[in-house]
Scaffold this motif. Sequence first.
Motif, PDB file in Angstrom:
ATOM      1  N   GLU A 167       2.187   1.889  -3.444  1.00  0.00           N
ATOM      2  CA  GLU A 167       1.185   2.469  -4.340  1.00  0.00           C
ATOM      3  C   GLU A 167       0.950   3.941  -4.039  1.00  0.00           C
ATOM      4  OE1 GLU A 167      -2.133  -0.063  -3.758  1.00  0.00           O
ATOM      5  OE2 GLU A 167      -1.160  -1.820  -4.676  1.00  0.00           O
ATOM      6  N   ASP A 168       1.115   4.323  -2.759  1.00  0.00           N
ATOM      7  CA  ASP A 168       0.849   5.707  -2.359  1.00  0.00           C
ATOM      8  C   ASP A 168       2.023   6.639  -2.622  1.00  0.00           C
ATOM      9  OD1 ASP A 168      -1.614   4.913  -1.543  1.00  0.00           O
ATOM     10  OD2 ASP A 168      -1.090   4.780   0.584  1.00  0.00           O
ATOM     11  N   GLY A 169       3.234   6.110  -2.644  1.00  0.00           N
ATOM     12  CA  GLY A 169       4.402   6.980  -2.759  1.00  0.00           C
ATOM     13  C   GLY A 169       5.389   6.485  -3.780  1.00  0.00           C
ATOM     14  N   ALA A 195       0.843  -1.204   0.000  1.00  0.00           N
ATOM     15  CA  ALA A 195       0.000   0.000   0.000  1.00  0.00           C
ATOM     16  C   ALA A 195       0.875   1.250   0.000  1.00  0.00           C
ATOM     17  CB  ALA A 195      -0.916  -0.014   1.219  1.00  0.00           C
ATOM     18  N   LEU A 196       1.988   1.196   0.740  1.00  0.00           N
ATOM     19  CA  LEU A 196       2.930   2.323   0.734  1.00  0.00           C
ATOM     20  C   LEU A 196       3.520   2.518  -0.651  1.00  0.00           C
ATOM     21  CD1 LEU A 196       5.224   2.419   3.892  1.00  0.00           C
ATOM     22  CD2 LEU A 196       3.508   4.063   3.177  1.00  0.00           C
ATOM     23  N   ARG A 224       8.555   4.637  -5.289  1.00  0.00           N
ATOM     24  CA  ARG A 224       9.291   3.397  -5.020  1.00  0.00           C
ATOM     25  C   ARG A 224      10.751   3.691  -4.645  1.00  0.00           C
ATOM     26  NH1 ARG A 224       7.555  -1.650  -6.977  1.00  0.00           N
ATOM     27  NH2 ARG A 224       9.127  -3.316  -6.914  1.00  0.00           N
ATOM     28  N   GLU A 228       0.287   5.454   9.234  1.00  0.00           N
ATOM     29  CA  GLU A 228      -0.161   6.624   9.976  1.00  0.00           C
ATOM     30  C   GLU A 228      -1.231   6.192  10.982  1.00  0.00           C
ATOM     31  OE1 GLU A 228       1.318   9.461   9.780  1.00  0.00           O
ATOM     32  OE2 GLU A 228       2.619   8.760   8.153  1.00  0.00           O
TER      33      GLU A 228
END
Length: 772
Positions: free
Chosen positions: A623-625, A620-621, A627, A643
């Motif tokens: 995909e959010d930020g 998930a990280l 690589r 978070e």
Amino acid sequence: MSSTDVASGPLAELADIERRVLWLATRMIDYANRERPAGDALKVGGHQASSASLVTVMTALYFHWLRAGDRVAVKPHASPVLHAANYLLGRLDRSYLTTLRDFGGLQAYPSRTKDPDPIDFSTGSVGLGAAAPLFAGVVDRYIRSHFGERSDRRFVSVIGDAELDEGNVWEAIADPSCRGLGNVTWIVDFNRQSLDRVIPGVRSGEFTNVFRDHGWHVEILKYGPKLRAAYELDGGETLRRRIDDMPNPEYQSLLRRPPAAVRALLVDGASTGDRSALERVLGNYSDEALGDLIGDLGGHDLGDVLGALDRCDAERERPSVIFAFTIKGYGLPIAGHPLNHSAVLSGEQIDALRLALADPDDEWAAFDAASAAGARCAAAADRLREPVDRPRVTLEPAAVPVELGATPRRVTSSQEAFARTLVDLDGYPAVARHIVTTSPDVSISTGLGGWINKRGVFAPSIEQMFDGHEASPLRWAPAPDGQHIELGISEMNLFLLLGQLGLSAELQDTLLLPVGTVYDPFVCRGLDALVYGAYTGSRFVFAGTPSGVSLSREGGAHQSSITPSIGAELPGLRFYEPCYALETEWILLDALRNLCDRQAGESAYLRLSTTPVDQGPFNALLEDGGRAELRAAALGGAYRLAEPAIHGGRWRCVLATAGALVPEVLRARELLAGEGVAAAVLNVTSSDLLFRRFRSRQRLGLVTPEEVGRPLVTIHDAAPQHLAFLAAALSMALVPLGVDRFGQCGSQPDVYRWIGLDAESIAEAAIGAFAR
């Protein structure tokens, strides 16, 4: 010297060099202790007696027998002899002769990373330097099998006899990987004295039998030519028996007695039936000559030592050991004294020795180049000089990929990810050919099975394996092209071998990428050898796996708790404890890339687990930020994994964890949200690198301004203090959770609950911090 006290010829030249080496080694220690300003009230120390016993052997080695490419380990207490030899060979500047044990000068014990002259193997922790050339021989055989004939190197250990009390010596010679190494020779300085005493009994026979039983060629240099001649006389066999049966303390006492007393002691201490025969043979010698006769040992005869070395060189199918009987302090007034280990000659004794051994015009002088001894030194230096342009096998760091492509999505463990990364590297032949793995009989249970199936097990020749007609998914067929070296169950051997594999670029001009595996609790069993490898500047990767109380069913004996401290505190070693598969891949690849950097690179320790972990939170990280940013953070030591599960809330805190406990901490985050606590989660991939950043005053950037000053709960499957520094680094109030008692068998939830590392206990600890 002896052979027998030659007056001319090559042995006479070596005898001149031998005397000069003895003087320089003795004077180095003397100057450091008596003349150089000390700077403090502590004893400088040094070992004049231990150095003197090896002067003959070292002279024979360095000024006659050794050739370019040979590698030698010298016993710790003979370091002044090694430096004296290097000085006479032109490999050490004269200015260093007065710097023994001084800051920036010659080290107390030979150090390949700190001494100014060429040192092949560091020694100091006795027994480890002794065994290192044996494993270097294993590495050399592997390199010749995989990269072709590089050179005809020989590997030599010059060992103190008391080093044979160290268990790692016997673990080394017993390992099957060390058999058949015809280019390995050990020379045992058998002076029968240790640090505090004359060794009781006569143990040489026990030792030689063990070496022979393990397939070694054995040479025994016990009697010098004078004693051998005496044994040929009428009654000589009785004299031999008398000396052979004599306990070490009695023999040592003869060396210190006035010559006139030696005869009576030899005869009176014999059985009644032997006395007349002893009187007959001893009647051939004056009192003075008898004193010289008793001290005539083979380890002090240049001709005998050279002959033994040549016979060992002829043994090409097995390692060799020479038992060189010597006298501790030979040639010095303290020869044979039972308490001479740390004794230092007086000024008067040094003055007398100077008159006998030193250049009369310059006590620190080497030989005149026009002299016979000077020519011998120059010829030896030429013979030992390695070509600067000799071929080397290297690998650029950029050849190792940054990552291997696919993002793991299924539930998996860090050990499984480590295993998969190695298997996938098989698809990078330029890198894979440099990788060699090793393990102390735990290769399958630590994740190396897939690599072994791809690359095979190494053996000097093809071994026919009887499989009992059982189907097996493992391809265990030892052969010369295999790239895994299987060891017996000895963690000391594992780290000694890794240490030598990790010096292959320096010692054999061929870069290898060594990867070892070991059960994490047993890192401690090989700790001395691990420290030795790091101290010598070796570079390797190893995985400690499985680890911690997460290995719940194995019980307290197998649940490591202090190993992260070893990894983080040992210089020259980077410690990592990843949780997620891609983290593990990134870290292993970066560690291998580091091995290619022979200047700034370090070894790496990956503490892994078999605990299955859902990869969802990490993905998930991704995909959010970015690589690349996440990879940099993971390699840098830590990142914010999650978070708070709620916005606002009555209280804020941060949960910092590592490795297998990440899923438990994420569950605690959810429990805290239900209690109105906003908890963020930090995933610490390297407490070691994070602490280095903290010490260098780098901004860590792991918490928000609102979290500063709030509780920081550190949760670690190890000692609770290991992550405690984070409170200071992040300016937060510490609540440390970890393993502070021996575990026990049980399911993982039961053991976590008993230790206080389950999600409920973590949440309670966080809430308790607010109550305080």
